[in-house]
Design a protein around this motif. Sequence first.
Motif, PDB file in Angstrom:
ATOM      1  N   ASN A   1       0.851  -1.188   0.000  1.00  0.00           N
ATOM      2  CA  ASN A   1       0.000   0.000   0.000  1.00  0.00           C
ATOM      3  C   ASN A   1       0.887   1.238   0.000  1.00  0.00           C
ATOM      4  OD1 ASN A   1      -2.992  -0.708   0.352  1.00  0.00           O
ATOM      5  ND2 ASN A   1      -1.998  -2.028   1.869  1.00  0.00           N
ATOM      6  N   ARG A   2       0.483   2.248  -0.791  1.00  0.00           N
ATOM      7  CA  ARG A   2       1.219   3.512  -0.834  1.00  0.00           C
ATOM      8  C   ARG A   2       0.309   4.633  -0.343  1.00  0.00           C
ATOM      9  NH1 ARG A   2       2.620   0.522  -5.234  1.00  0.00           N
ATOM     10  NH2 ARG A   2       4.851   0.208  -5.623  1.00  0.00           N
ATOM     11  N   VAL A   3       0.776   5.370   0.661  1.00  0.00           N
ATOM     12  CA  VAL A   3      -0.012   6.464   1.231  1.00  0.00           C
ATOM     13  C   VAL A   3       0.899   7.664   1.429  1.00  0.00           C
ATOM     14  CG1 VAL A   3      -1.476   7.206   3.126  1.00  0.00           C
ATOM     15  CG2 VAL A   3      -1.500   4.813   2.416  1.00  0.00           C
ATOM     16  N   GLU A   4       0.713   8.680   0.566  1.00  0.00           N
ATOM     17  CA  GLU A   4       1.439   9.950   0.700  1.00  0.00           C
ATOM     18  C   GLU A   4       2.948   9.754   0.819  1.00  0.00           C
ATOM     19  OE1 GLU A   4      -0.197  12.198   3.859  1.00  0.00           O
ATOM     20  OE2 GLU A   4      -2.169  12.416   2.935  1.00  0.00           O
ATOM     21  N   GLY A   5       3.506   8.985  -0.046  1.00  0.00           N
ATOM     22  CA  GLY A   5       4.954   8.791  -0.060  1.00  0.00           C
ATOM     23  C   GLY A   5       5.454   7.698   0.857  1.00  0.00           C
ATOM     24  N   ASN A   6       4.622   7.220   1.752  1.00  0.00           N
ATOM     25  CA  ASN A   6       4.998   6.119   2.641  1.00  0.00           C
ATOM     26  C   ASN A   6       4.446   4.813   2.080  1.00  0.00           C
ATOM     27  OD1 ASN A   6       6.146   8.029   4.347  1.00  0.00           O
ATOM     28  ND2 ASN A   6       4.241   8.275   5.504  1.00  0.00           N
ATOM     29  N   ARG A   7       5.098   3.715   2.458  1.00  0.00           N
ATOM     30  CA  ARG A   7       4.650   2.402   2.002  1.00  0.00           C
ATOM     31  C   ARG A   7       4.509   1.451   3.175  1.00  0.00           C
ATOM     32  NH1 ARG A   7       8.749   1.204  -2.865  1.00  0.00           N
ATOM     33  NH2 ARG A   7       9.999   2.693  -1.654  1.00  0.00           N
ATOM     34  N   VAL A   8       3.405   0.694   3.133  1.00  0.00           N
ATOM     35  CA  VAL A   8       3.168  -0.349   4.130  1.00  0.00           C
ATOM     36  C   VAL A   8       3.090  -1.673   3.379  1.00  0.00           C
ATOM     37  CG1 VAL A   8       1.638  -1.234   5.907  1.00  0.00           C
ATOM     38  CG2 VAL A   8       1.975   1.231   5.663  1.00  0.00           C
ATOM     39  N   ILE A   9       3.968  -2.613   3.736  1.00  0.00           N
ATOM     40  CA  ILE A   9       4.046  -3.898   3.032  1.00  0.00           C
ATOM     41  C   ILE A   9       3.719  -5.004   4.032  1.00  0.00           C
ATOM     42  CG2 ILE A   9       5.488  -5.438   1.663  1.00  0.00           C
ATOM     43  CD1 ILE A   9       7.254  -2.996   1.026  1.00  0.00           C
ATOM     44  N   VAL A  10       2.723  -5.820   3.681  1.00  0.00           N
ATOM     45  CA  VAL A  10       2.352  -6.967   4.517  1.00  0.00           C
ATOM     46  C   VAL A  10       2.868  -8.227   3.832  1.00  0.00           C
ATOM     47  CG1 VAL A  10       0.462  -8.255   5.552  1.00  0.00           C
ATOM     48  CG2 VAL A  10       0.323  -5.765   5.400  1.00  0.00           C
ATOM     49  N   VAL A  11       3.696  -8.994   4.548  1.00  0.00           N
ATOM     50  CA  VAL A  11       4.294 -10.219   4.000  1.00  0.00           C
ATOM     51  C   VAL A  11       3.688 -11.406   4.741  1.00  0.00           C
ATOM     52  CG1 VAL A  11       6.432 -11.433   3.507  1.00  0.00           C
ATOM     53  CG2 VAL A  11       6.417  -8.930   3.601  1.00  0.00           C
TER      54      VAL A  11
END
Length: 981
Positions: free
Chosen positions: A527-537
């Motif tokens: 997921n990309r939110v305002e330049g930040n990324r959250v990755i679920v593995v």
Amino acid sequence: MKQRHVHSLFQRLLLTLIILVLLISSIFFISLLNSSALQDLKASSFNLFDQRVMYRSDAIQKNLNERCLDTDDVAMIISATHPLYEHRKTLTSPYLNEDILNRLHSLTKTKKINGIYLILDKEVFHSKEYPAFYLQDASPEESFNDKTDITAKYGDAALLKQNDFILDQNWKPSLTMKEDEDTFDFYFKPKKAAEENPQLNMLNCGYWSTSSHMADSPTPFLSYNIPLFNQDHQVYGVLGIDLSVEYLKNYLPYEELNDHSKKAFLLANRESDDAYHIILSNGPAYSAYLKYDTSIVLTDAPYGKRISAPALSDDTLACAHQLKLYSSFSPFQDTLWYLIGVGSEDEIFYSTKQIHQLLLYACITALIIATLVALYGSMLFTKPIRALATRLRQTPVTTNKIELPKTHIKEIDELSASIEDLSYHLHGAETRLSYVLHTIDIPIGAIEIYNERKVFCTEKVGTLLGFRDPSKMEYTFKAFMEEIQLFNKKIISSEKQINTEHRTSDIYLIHVTNSAEQTCWLRFLINRVEGNRVIVVSDVTLEIQEKEHLMYERDHDVLTQLLNRRAFRVHCEAILKQADLKTCAMVLWDLDNLKLVNDTYGHDAGDHLICALADVLQKERGPNCIAARMAGDEFLLFYHHFENEEAILKHIRHIHEVVNETEMHFGNDDITRVKVSAGISWMPKDAMDFDTLIKHADFAMYEVKNTQKGNIRTFSEEHYLHNNLIFDGRQELMNILEEQRVSYAFQPIVDAKTGAVLGFEALMRPNSDILKTPSDVMQVAKTQKQLHRVEYMTWTQSLSHFSQQVAIDKQWKLFINSIPSIPMLDEIKQYLEEHYHEYLSKIVIELLESEEIEHSYMLSKQDFCRCWHAQTALDDFGSGYSSDHRLFNVQADYVKIDMEFITNIAHDKGRQMLVKSVVSFAHSHDIKVIAEGVETHEDLVYLIQHDIDYLQGYYIAKPAYAIKDIEESKQQEIRAIYKEI
């Protein structure tokens, strides 16, 4: 999905205020444009210009009228010239001429004119030229005590000098004029007007004109001329005054029209045409273009008139005001004089444009000021919020509790408190979630990347991705990318999956080798939110393996582990799309003795037999062969990319030999050989698509099974065309029987004497595109041993349709075609007696005469008829096994003569003899005769005349699904024919 552009609060507020300012300005401009204020302002500018021209036209008209000769002036001249007229011979009398000169001189001073003249008629005074006096004053506004300001243009020189008048350098004693020249209209027009209008006085015949001839000047003069005549109305001369154009310009000051000297006054006259003829033009901007004797045309414009003249632009406007120089009695009243004001649109509407510009500048200035105010207000309003956002960005991510400064703005401070509270709860929730994940040991982890600077991982990420230090949870972005590069070396394959639930997220499925050197599957949700990324593995190895297992079970037969029919179709159709397949073959294998094994040893033994054949076919699988279990005891092989048919046949024969040599042990050491038959269809010889290949292989198998089991047969086009109805109709017949896909049409049978309906024959109509006729159904049913089911369907369906349309009290009978080779089955009798017992007495059983009649079956149907008072009929008599003894054996109530012997009977002697014989024989045994296939009036007449009892055919009525009486006209026709016999 495309990420939406983000705006700051400052931008949104500033944009809102600017839009508000623009909206207010737009409303102002639209209101101003839609109102009449600007138009009224423009109209006012033109009206001001028009009023100035009108004022000047009144002034110039007054000036000209003051300089005109009035009654006293004319009387004074008449009194001086009358004696001269009375004594024409004393024309040179010094005394008389001196009196005239003095009076002319006096008028120049009182009228302030440029010149005055008296012209006497040469005919009246018997002169070769026109005697004349003309005194000219160059400066009428100045007054001298002597006569030095006066010059004489015409007259007696001695007399002029004697009276102290100065002779002009171009002095002449008399005047030479011609009436046909326009130059001398100033004399001849008033003279002619007086002669033609004797009822008018001298002043009414006055005439305004322009001339330069009298003054002998390059510039024109404006002259006013009055005819002189005696009491007998004989014209003897013309008295006139001159006003120079240059002198008149003093009374037309163009400066009063505006301050820019770009407007002008025009003095013009107009007669019968639409053109205005310019007399003078006063104004430097137009003098060069609008000269004396120039013609202009005025056309209507939104404001005033628009001038059409050479060398003038289209934006030149004018307003014209008429000068009233003639009375209503004047013969020259059609000659109109005008004072015209001229100016360009830019000059006339100069003030209006100035106001427009002023309004525009004011609005622009207001917009700029409002924008600056909006900018300053937005900055002032958003300053606390920007300070709060800056503080939040500078707060470390690992901070457990966020503390924000107070802004002393209620709403913003409430927001800050909410953020602090939310931060505290989120930190607690994160702690609890980590604890839960750690407790339940789910193989899942999360990665947070902050602006590509800091990276935070949950505790299981290092283990899942095989990082060098699995316990490490915080990385710089550079260190994290180094770990990822090491992870990339372990990737076997990867694919991007479609995310139908969250379109803002990307999902990747990656096949990797883990730290234990085992393969596993990892799913990455990014997921990309305002330049930040959250990755679920997450580790989805078990899920993938289960999915692969389900797919295998979906595509394979459970018993044999061969492909099932669905998967076989998918594989074959993919191959069939390839180019240059060379020679291919579809082979259908069928176990010949499966039913025997199942019945003898049980279904488990049958399953072993199926698996034995599957094992042989499984070994045949390869890059050029696909094997599958079709259904039950049928298997399929598809050979492709072979050079010729013989190469494939070698494989098929080998399989056939191996299978036939396979022995199975069942029961008490019983040995059973596996026996198979095979049908082959070739590509491209027999078919080009999957379904047709299967169908043709199935047909070849059908031929083997119905000739000599255990053999191999290839598809034959000739055999297929000959037997395709039976082959294609096998399943179709079953569908018709199971779904009762038939309808029944009813054709009436009528009395040959009265035309009354005896009953209706029920005619089967199959609802099928394959078995289209009853004979098709019978043919396939016979080969498939399904005639008893056809018989059952005929009885139940025909009675169902009949009972739904015919009331029980109706005497109409129902003729049902029954199959003679099928007995009256108990299940049929039981069903009919339970559901249609009230209609059974109306039944007439038609036995198909073309079938061999089983005597016991016939007796069962006759017993049924006697039990329910029904009747029988021998159908299609003469078309099959016909013989006279058949009538004795059947003992029918009716005999139906086949239409083959009825058609064209009126003209065929052979048919006539046969029908007569049948009728005679039947009547002698008390059997009624029904003629089928009556299609013409001639046949109808013949049959009635030769004792036929009942009639049936298209001429009387066609079969129809609705049961109804025949037309009254047909009944009348039958009765009329019978009556004539």
